[in-house]
Design an enzyme around this catalytic site. Structure first.
Site, PDB file in Angstrom:
ATOM      1  N   CYS A   1      73.481  47.899  18.057  1.00 28.08           N
ATOM      2  CA  CYS A   1      74.603  47.857  17.109  1.00 28.08           C
ATOM      3  C   CYS A   1      75.603  48.981  17.394  1.00 28.08           C
ATOM      4  O   CYS A   1      76.810  48.793  17.224  1.00 28.08           O
ATOM      5  CB  CYS A   1      74.105  47.988  15.665  1.00 28.08           C
ATOM      6  SG  CYS A   1      73.485  46.468  14.922  1.00 28.08           S
TER       7      CYS A   1
ATOM      8  N   CYS B   1      69.665  38.291  15.867  1.00 22.72           N
ATOM      9  CA  CYS B   1      69.220  39.109  14.738  1.00 22.72           C
ATOM     10  C   CYS B   1      69.411  38.411  13.391  1.00 22.72           C
ATOM     11  O   CYS B   1      69.377  39.061  12.344  1.00 22.72           O
ATOM     12  CB  CYS B   1      69.959  40.446  14.723  1.00 22.72           C
ATOM     13  SG  CYS B   1      69.675  41.401  16.227  1.00 22.72           S
TER      14      CYS B   1
ATOM     15  N   CYS C   1      74.181  47.303   9.767  1.00 19.25           N
ATOM     16  CA  CYS C   1      74.500  47.526  11.168  1.00 19.25           C
ATOM     17  C   CYS C   1      75.137  48.897  11.407  1.00 19.25           C
ATOM     18  O   CYS C   1      75.370  49.275  12.539  1.00 19.25           O
ATOM     19  CB  CYS C   1      75.422  46.424  11.686  1.00 19.25           C
ATOM     20  SG  CYS C   1      76.794  46.055  10.603  1.00 19.25           S
TER      21      CYS C   1
HETATM   22 FE1  SF4 Z   1      72.806  43.867  18.742  1.00 15.06          FE
HETATM   23 FE2  SF4 Z   1      71.590  42.504  16.795  1.00 15.06          FE
HETATM   24 FE3  SF4 Z   1      73.261  44.574  16.201  1.00 15.06          FE
HETATM   25 FE4  SF4 Z   1      74.190  42.252  17.156  1.00 15.06          FE
HETATM   26  S1  SF4 Z   1      73.162  42.610  15.173  1.00 15.06           S
HETATM   27  S2  SF4 Z   1      74.830  44.265  17.807  1.00 15.06           S
HETATM   28  S3  SF4 Z   1      72.594  41.644  18.656  1.00 15.06           S
HETATM   29  S4  SF4 Z   1      71.254  44.651  17.286  1.00 15.06           S
END
Ligand code: SF4
Length: 229
Positions: free
Chosen positions: A117, A202, A225
């Site tokens: 993220c 995710c 996130c």
């Molecule tokens: Fe990576 Fe999952 Fe975050 Fe998207 S939500 S940036 S795939 S960790």
């Protein structure tokens, strides 16, 4: 305006606009900051774009294209840009998914979602917000305990920016009623068991009646996130 002035402005507006309509909050933000105001949108729906277009034309809308979105989310972004009078700005991470796999190993989202993220959302958002003084999101207090204190207007100390949450006081029922009454564009995945839509690796379907955000990073302690907390 100094950072201290901006912080005072945000805190005062947060108190004064607590009971204002979402349109009035946006009207204040657009009137106060003009081109230095941007809306962020994850394309679960076109609600904030529709609201801002009903107040003023051509507001910038920032979309973070992580490279891991569902096709329906990219389609919703394109449709929102066509239907509403807003200016969509798509931000890309500095690394493609292939470059990230080469540098950090494949499926970083499974091994270290915070690092993934940081690369694919947090840094692009910071870069995207850099030209602006104030930003808006669709965060609502009823979404999760981490969002329960969100102000309608608040000071984003991490970024030294004014943060505007025009629908902070709305409930899910308020959102559903507005979307339906105004025929607002909605990501089709919403009708397919995804009430909260993030990156494909995710996000899982949730059962009817389940916490809408429980499908995000399911099976881990991660709930945000890093964009809003
Ligand atoms: Fe990576 Fe999952 Fe975050 Fe998207 S939500 S940036 S795939 S960790």
């Amino acid at each position: 305006m100094t950072v201290t002035d901006l912080q005072g402005l945000a805190e005062r507006a947060g108190r004064e606009l607590e009971t204002a309509s979402a349109q009035d909050v946006l009207r204040w933000a657009i009137g106060t900051f003009g081109d230095a105001f941007v809306i962020t949108c994850s394309m679960g729906d076109g609600l904030l774009a529709a609201l801002s277009a009903s107040v003023a034309p051509g507001v910038d809308v920032l979309f973070l294209d992580t490279g891991y979105h569902f096709a329906e989310t990219i389609g919703t972004r394109d449709a929102v840009g066509q239907v509403y009078d807003v200016n969509i700005r798509t931000m890309l991470p500095l690394l493609t998914v292939a470059q990230q796999d080469a540098e950090h190993g494949p499926r970083l989202h499974d091994r270290d979602p915070n690092a993934c993220c940081a690369i694919r959302k947090v840094e692009p958002l910071a870069r995207g917000l850099a030209p602006y003084t104030a930003w808006a999101s669709g965060v609502r207090r009823d979404e999760s305990p981490t969002r329960a204190d969100a102000g309608v207007v608040e000071w984003d100390a991490k970024r030294s920016m004014v943060k505007v949450n025009p629908i902070a006081t709305w409930t899910q029922a308020d959102v559903d009623a507005y979307l339906q009454a105004n025929g607002v564009l909605v990501n089709p995945l919403t009708y397919d068991g995804y009430p909260s839509i993030g990156c494909a690796p995710c996000t899982r379907r949730v059962a009817p009646g389940e916490d809408p955000r429980s499908g995000r990073w399911a099976g881990t302690a991660k709930t945000e996130c890093g964009l809003h907390v």
